[in-house]
Write a protein that holds these residues in place. Structure first.
Motif, PDB file in Angstrom:
ATOM      1  N   ALA A 193       5.502  10.736   3.887  1.00 18.64           N
ATOM      2  CA  ALA A 193       4.425  11.351   4.670  1.00 18.64           C
ATOM      3  C   ALA A 193       3.310  11.831   3.747  1.00 18.64           C
ATOM      4  O   ALA A 193       2.111  11.688   4.071  1.00 18.64           O
ATOM      5  CB  ALA A 193       4.988  12.513   5.496  1.00 18.64           C
ATOM      6  N   GLY A 194       3.686  12.377   2.572  1.00 17.36           N
ATOM      7  CA  GLY A 194       2.670  12.825   1.615  1.00 17.36           C
ATOM      8  C   GLY A 194       1.851  11.664   1.083  1.00 17.36           C
ATOM      9  O   GLY A 194       0.613  11.754   0.963  1.00 17.36           O
ATOM     10  N   ILE A 195       2.513  10.554   0.749  1.00 19.32           N
ATOM     11  CA  ILE A 195       1.802   9.372   0.233  1.00 19.32           C
ATOM     12  C   ILE A 195       0.879   8.795   1.307  1.00 19.32           C
ATOM     13  O   ILE A 195      -0.277   8.425   1.023  1.00 19.32           O
ATOM     14  CB  ILE A 195       2.824   8.315  -0.241  1.00 19.32           C
ATOM     15  N   MET A 196       1.371   8.719   2.543  1.00 16.22           N
ATOM     16  CA  MET A 196       0.549   8.185   3.628  1.00 16.22           C
ATOM     17  C   MET A 196      -0.672   9.076   3.869  1.00 16.22           C
ATOM     18  O   MET A 196      -1.789   8.572   4.102  1.00 16.22           O
ATOM     19  CB  MET A 196       1.389   8.070   4.904  1.00 16.22           C
ATOM     20  N   ALA A 197      -0.478  10.397   3.787  1.00 19.81           N
ATOM     21  CA  ALA A 197      -1.613  11.313   3.961  1.00 19.81           C
ATOM     22  C   ALA A 197      -2.628  11.139   2.834  1.00 19.81           C
ATOM     23  O   ALA A 197      -3.852  11.137   3.056  1.00 19.81           O
ATOM     24  CB  ALA A 197      -1.096  12.760   4.012  1.00 19.81           C
ATOM     25  N   SER A 198      -2.125  10.963   1.586  1.00 22.73           N
ATOM     26  CA  SER A 198      -3.018  10.763   0.444  1.00 22.73           C
ATOM     27  C   SER A 198      -3.795   9.452   0.594  1.00 22.73           C
ATOM     28  O   SER A 198      -5.009   9.394   0.345  1.00 22.73           O
ATOM     29  CB  SER A 198      -2.196  10.756  -0.847  1.00 22.73           C
ATOM     30  N   ASN A 199      -3.111   8.397   1.027  1.00 26.40           N
ATOM     31  CA  ASN A 199      -3.785   7.109   1.206  1.00 26.40           C
ATOM     32  C   ASN A 199      -4.858   7.187   2.299  1.00 26.40           C
ATOM     33  O   ASN A 199      -5.942   6.597   2.172  1.00 26.40           O
ATOM     34  CB  ASN A 199      -2.763   6.025   1.559  1.00 26.40           C
ATOM     35  N   LYS A 200      -4.538   7.886   3.372  1.00 22.05           N
ATOM     36  CA  LYS A 200      -5.531   8.038   4.440  1.00 22.05           C
ATOM     37  C   LYS A 200      -6.760   8.792   3.925  1.00 22.05           C
ATOM     38  O   LYS A 200      -7.904   8.476   4.288  1.00 22.05           O
ATOM     39  CB  LYS A 200      -4.908   8.772   5.629  1.00 22.05           C
ATOM     40  N   SER A 201      -6.502   9.809   3.089  1.00 18.07           N
ATOM     41  CA  SER A 201      -7.629  10.553   2.525  1.00 18.07           C
ATOM     42  C   SER A 201      -8.493   9.649   1.639  1.00 18.07           C
ATOM     43  O   SER A 201      -9.737   9.699   1.688  1.00 18.07           O
ATOM     44  CB  SER A 201      -7.094  11.738   1.713  1.00 18.07           C
ATOM     45  N   VAL A 202      -7.842   8.825   0.833  1.00 15.71           N
ATOM     46  CA  VAL A 202      -8.576   7.895  -0.036  1.00 15.71           C
ATOM     47  C   VAL A 202      -9.370   6.899   0.816  1.00 15.71           C
ATOM     48  O   VAL A 202     -10.529   6.579   0.511  1.00 15.71           O
ATOM     49  CB  VAL A 202      -7.596   7.161  -0.979  1.00 15.71           C
ATOM     50  N   MET A 203      -8.738   6.391   1.882  1.00 18.00           N
ATOM     51  CA  MET A 203      -9.439   5.419   2.742  1.00 18.00           C
ATOM     52  C   MET A 203     -10.632   6.064   3.428  1.00 18.00           C
ATOM     53  O   MET A 203     -11.710   5.439   3.560  1.00 18.00           O
ATOM     54  CB  MET A 203      -8.458   4.856   3.771  1.00 18.00           C
TER      55      MET A 203
ATOM     56  N   ARG B 106     -12.648   3.595  -8.361  1.00 19.42           N
ATOM     57  CA  ARG B 106     -11.464   4.378  -8.717  1.00 19.42           C
ATOM     58  C   ARG B 106     -10.574   4.600  -7.478  1.00 19.42           C
ATOM     59  O   ARG B 106      -9.347   4.469  -7.546  1.00 19.42           O
ATOM     60  CB  ARG B 106     -11.888   5.736  -9.305  1.00 19.42           C
ATOM     61  N   ASP B 107     -11.252   4.937  -6.377  1.00 15.59           N
ATOM     62  CA  ASP B 107     -10.452   5.161  -5.152  1.00 15.59           C
ATOM     63  C   ASP B 107      -9.760   3.876  -4.705  1.00 15.59           C
ATOM     64  O   ASP B 107      -8.608   3.907  -4.243  1.00 15.59           O
ATOM     65  CB  ASP B 107     -11.369   5.684  -4.030  1.00 15.59           C
ATOM     66  N   GLN B 108     -10.466   2.756  -4.826  1.00 19.54           N
ATOM     67  CA  GLN B 108      -9.862   1.494  -4.396  1.00 19.54           C
ATOM     68  C   GLN B 108      -8.673   1.124  -5.277  1.00 19.54           C
ATOM     69  O   GLN B 108      -7.645   0.632  -4.789  1.00 19.54           O
ATOM     70  CB  GLN B 108     -10.916   0.381  -4.435  1.00 19.54           C
ATOM     71  N   GLU B 109      -8.816   1.366  -6.602  1.00 17.37           N
ATOM     72  CA  GLU B 109      -7.705   1.085  -7.511  1.00 17.37           C
ATOM     73  C   GLU B 109      -6.496   1.974  -7.182  1.00 17.37           C
ATOM     74  O   GLU B 109      -5.350   1.511  -7.212  1.00 17.37           O
ATOM     75  CB  GLU B 109      -8.156   1.314  -8.966  1.00 17.37           C
ATOM     76  N   GLU B 110      -6.782   3.246  -6.877  1.00 13.75           N
ATOM     77  CA  GLU B 110      -5.687   4.144  -6.504  1.00 13.75           C
ATOM     78  C   GLU B 110      -5.037   3.695  -5.206  1.00 13.75           C
ATOM     79  O   GLU B 110      -3.803   3.702  -5.069  1.00 13.75           O
ATOM     80  CB  GLU B 110      -6.211   5.574  -6.358  1.00 13.75           C
ATOM     81  N   LEU B 111      -5.869   3.275  -4.264  1.00 11.11           N
ATOM     82  CA  LEU B 111      -5.312   2.811  -2.985  1.00 11.11           C
ATOM     83  C   LEU B 111      -4.500   1.528  -3.177  1.00 11.11           C
ATOM     84  O   LEU B 111      -3.435   1.374  -2.560  1.00 11.11           O
ATOM     85  CB  LEU B 111      -6.467   2.565  -2.000  1.00 11.11           C
ATOM     86  N   ASP B 112      -4.989   0.630  -4.017  1.00  8.93           N
ATOM     87  CA  ASP B 112      -4.232  -0.604  -4.283  1.00  8.93           C
ATOM     88  C   ASP B 112      -2.883  -0.308  -4.954  1.00  8.93           C
ATOM     89  O   ASP B 112      -1.931  -1.078  -4.811  1.00  8.93           O
ATOM     90  CB  ASP B 112      -5.051  -1.536  -5.187  1.00  8.93           C
ATOM     91  N   ARG B 113      -2.838   0.786  -5.717  1.00 10.24           N
ATOM     92  CA  ARG B 113      -1.594   1.164  -6.375  1.00 10.24           C
ATOM     93  C   ARG B 113      -0.649   1.865  -5.400  1.00 10.24           C
ATOM     94  O   ARG B 113       0.582   1.657  -5.457  1.00 10.24           O
ATOM     95  CB  ARG B 113      -1.905   2.082  -7.562  1.00 10.24           C
ATOM     96  N   LEU B 114      -1.195   2.673  -4.503  1.00 11.67           N
ATOM     97  CA  LEU B 114      -0.351   3.473  -3.614  1.00 11.67           C
ATOM     98  C   LEU B 114       0.121   2.706  -2.377  1.00 11.67           C
ATOM     99  O   LEU B 114       1.232   2.960  -1.877  1.00 11.67           O
ATOM    100  CB  LEU B 114      -1.105   4.732  -3.165  1.00 11.67           C
TER     101      LEU B 114
ATOM    102  N   ARG C 266       3.395   0.906  -2.902  1.00  8.64           N
ATOM    103  CA  ARG C 266       4.444   1.910  -3.032  1.00  8.64           C
ATOM    104  C   ARG C 266       4.807   2.478  -1.661  1.00  8.64           C
ATOM    105  O   ARG C 266       5.983   2.710  -1.354  1.00  8.64           O
ATOM    106  CB  ARG C 266       3.966   3.038  -3.951  1.00  8.64           C
ATOM    107  N   GLN C 267       3.773   2.684  -0.834  1.00  2.00           N
ATOM    108  CA  GLN C 267       4.037   3.183   0.522  1.00  2.00           C
ATOM    109  C   GLN C 267       4.859   2.187   1.319  1.00  2.00           C
ATOM    110  O   GLN C 267       5.823   2.569   1.992  1.00  2.00           O
ATOM    111  CB  GLN C 267       2.690   3.444   1.230  1.00  2.00           C
ATOM    112  N   GLN C 268       4.501   0.903   1.232  1.00  2.00           N
ATOM    113  CA  GLN C 268       5.246  -0.121   1.965  1.00  2.00           C
ATOM    114  C   GLN C 268       6.688  -0.230   1.464  1.00  2.00           C
ATOM    115  O   GLN C 268       7.623  -0.363   2.255  1.00  2.00           O
ATOM    116  CB  GLN C 268       4.531  -1.479   1.825  1.00  2.00           C
ATOM    117  N   GLN C 269       6.848  -0.168   0.127  1.00  2.00           N
ATOM    118  CA  GLN C 269       8.193  -0.253  -0.452  1.00  2.00           C
ATOM    119  C   GLN C 269       9.047   0.944  -0.010  1.00  2.00           C
ATOM    120  O   GLN C 269      10.222   0.789   0.360  1.00  2.00           O
ATOM    121  CB  GLN C 269       8.102  -0.306  -1.976  1.00  2.00           C
ATOM    122  N   MET C 270       8.438   2.128  -0.035  1.00  3.12           N
ATOM    123  CA  MET C 270       9.186   3.310   0.377  1.00  3.12           C
ATOM    124  C   MET C 270       9.540   3.244   1.857  1.00  3.12           C
ATOM    125  O   MET C 270      10.643   3.629   2.265  1.00  3.12           O
ATOM    126  CB  MET C 270       8.369   4.576   0.092  1.00  3.12           C
TER     127      MET C 270
END
Length: 245
Positions: free
Chosen positions: A50-60, A105-113, A116-120
């Motif tokens: 849930a934390g990772i998904m919230a962070s990704n939404k913030s980045v998006m 930078r945000d796109q690179e972070e989103l591509d990295r996260l 990981r979100q899908q794997q988790m």
């Protein structure tokens, strides 16, 4: 295999079965604890997801905002260039450069996260499925164990009933034999008493027709049924001359 070898093998097999039964009993408790630990870990994983998904939404959201700013500043820079305001266009170009750097930078972070979100998410779904399957199997094993215990108790009770019935039948046979023995002793005692007081000898004399009369019931009944006149004196008819007198 020798006899002693078979005995040792049987004893060793019994010990192994007892050890395995104790280990299985401990294994069920350990398995219950492992399921509870897995569920607790699963709850933590869900919280992390849930934390990772919230962070990704913030980045998006930030990406969308920066793209909107870049588009607006690009239009403004073109308008400044058209208006001959190179200074404004220069300032907007620098801000656009900063926005693009931040967007990268945000796109690179989103591509990295995102991977990981899908794997988790897949890991959590697989773990949920395994835990649910394990809980069903544990419940089935516990239900079967309870059923086997009930069947074993019924079989044990039935065996006890059969044993008690067998003992009761044996006791009944012993009582019958004792009664027969007692009756035989009483009869033998009566015979001995008859021999001692001579009554048996009198009986044998009567049966031999020696001494005394022994009228049986049949003899008495025959007398009672005989014609009554047969016991009275026969009366002769009077002489013929007596009729004229």
């Amino acid at each position: 295999m020798s006899t002693w070898g078979k005995i040792f093998t049987a004893i060793r097999g019994g010990i192994n079965e007892a050890a395995e039964a104790a280990a299985d009993s401990q294994s069920m408790r350990i398995l219950d604890q492992e399921i509870r630990d897995a569920e607790q870990s699963l709850r933590r994983a869900r919280s992390d997801l849930a934390g990772i998904m919230a962070s990704n939404k913030s980045v998006m959201r930030r990406l969308e905002e920066n793209r909107a700013k870049e588009a607006k500043d690009t239009d403004s820079a073109r308008a400044a260039i058209s208006a001959g305001r190179a200074d404004l266009a220069q300032g907007l170009a620098q801000r656009i450069a900063n926005i693009r750097a931040e967007t990268q930078r945000d796109q690179e972070e989103l591509d990295r996260l995102l991977p990981r979100q899908q794997q988790m998410l897949r890991t959590i779904q697989e773990t949920e499925s395994r835990i649910a399957q394990m809980k069903r199997e544990v419940e089935n094993v516990k239900a079967n164990e309870s059923l086997l215990r009930a069947q074993s108790a019924i079989a044990h009770n039935q065996s006890g009933i059969n044993t008690r019935l067998g003992s009761a039948v044996q006791s009944l046979e012993r009582i019958k034999k004792r009664q027969e023995m007692t009756a035989g002793r009483i009869e033998a005692g009566a015979e001995l008493a008859a021999l001692e007081n001579g009554s048996d000898l009198d009986r044998q004399l009567r049966e031999a027709g020696i001494g005394g009369s022994s009228e049986s019931a049949d003899d008495i009944l025959a007398q009672l049924m005989a014609p009554k006149h047969s016991a009275e004196p026969v009366l002769l008819p009077p002489p013929p001359g007596d009729k004229d007198r």
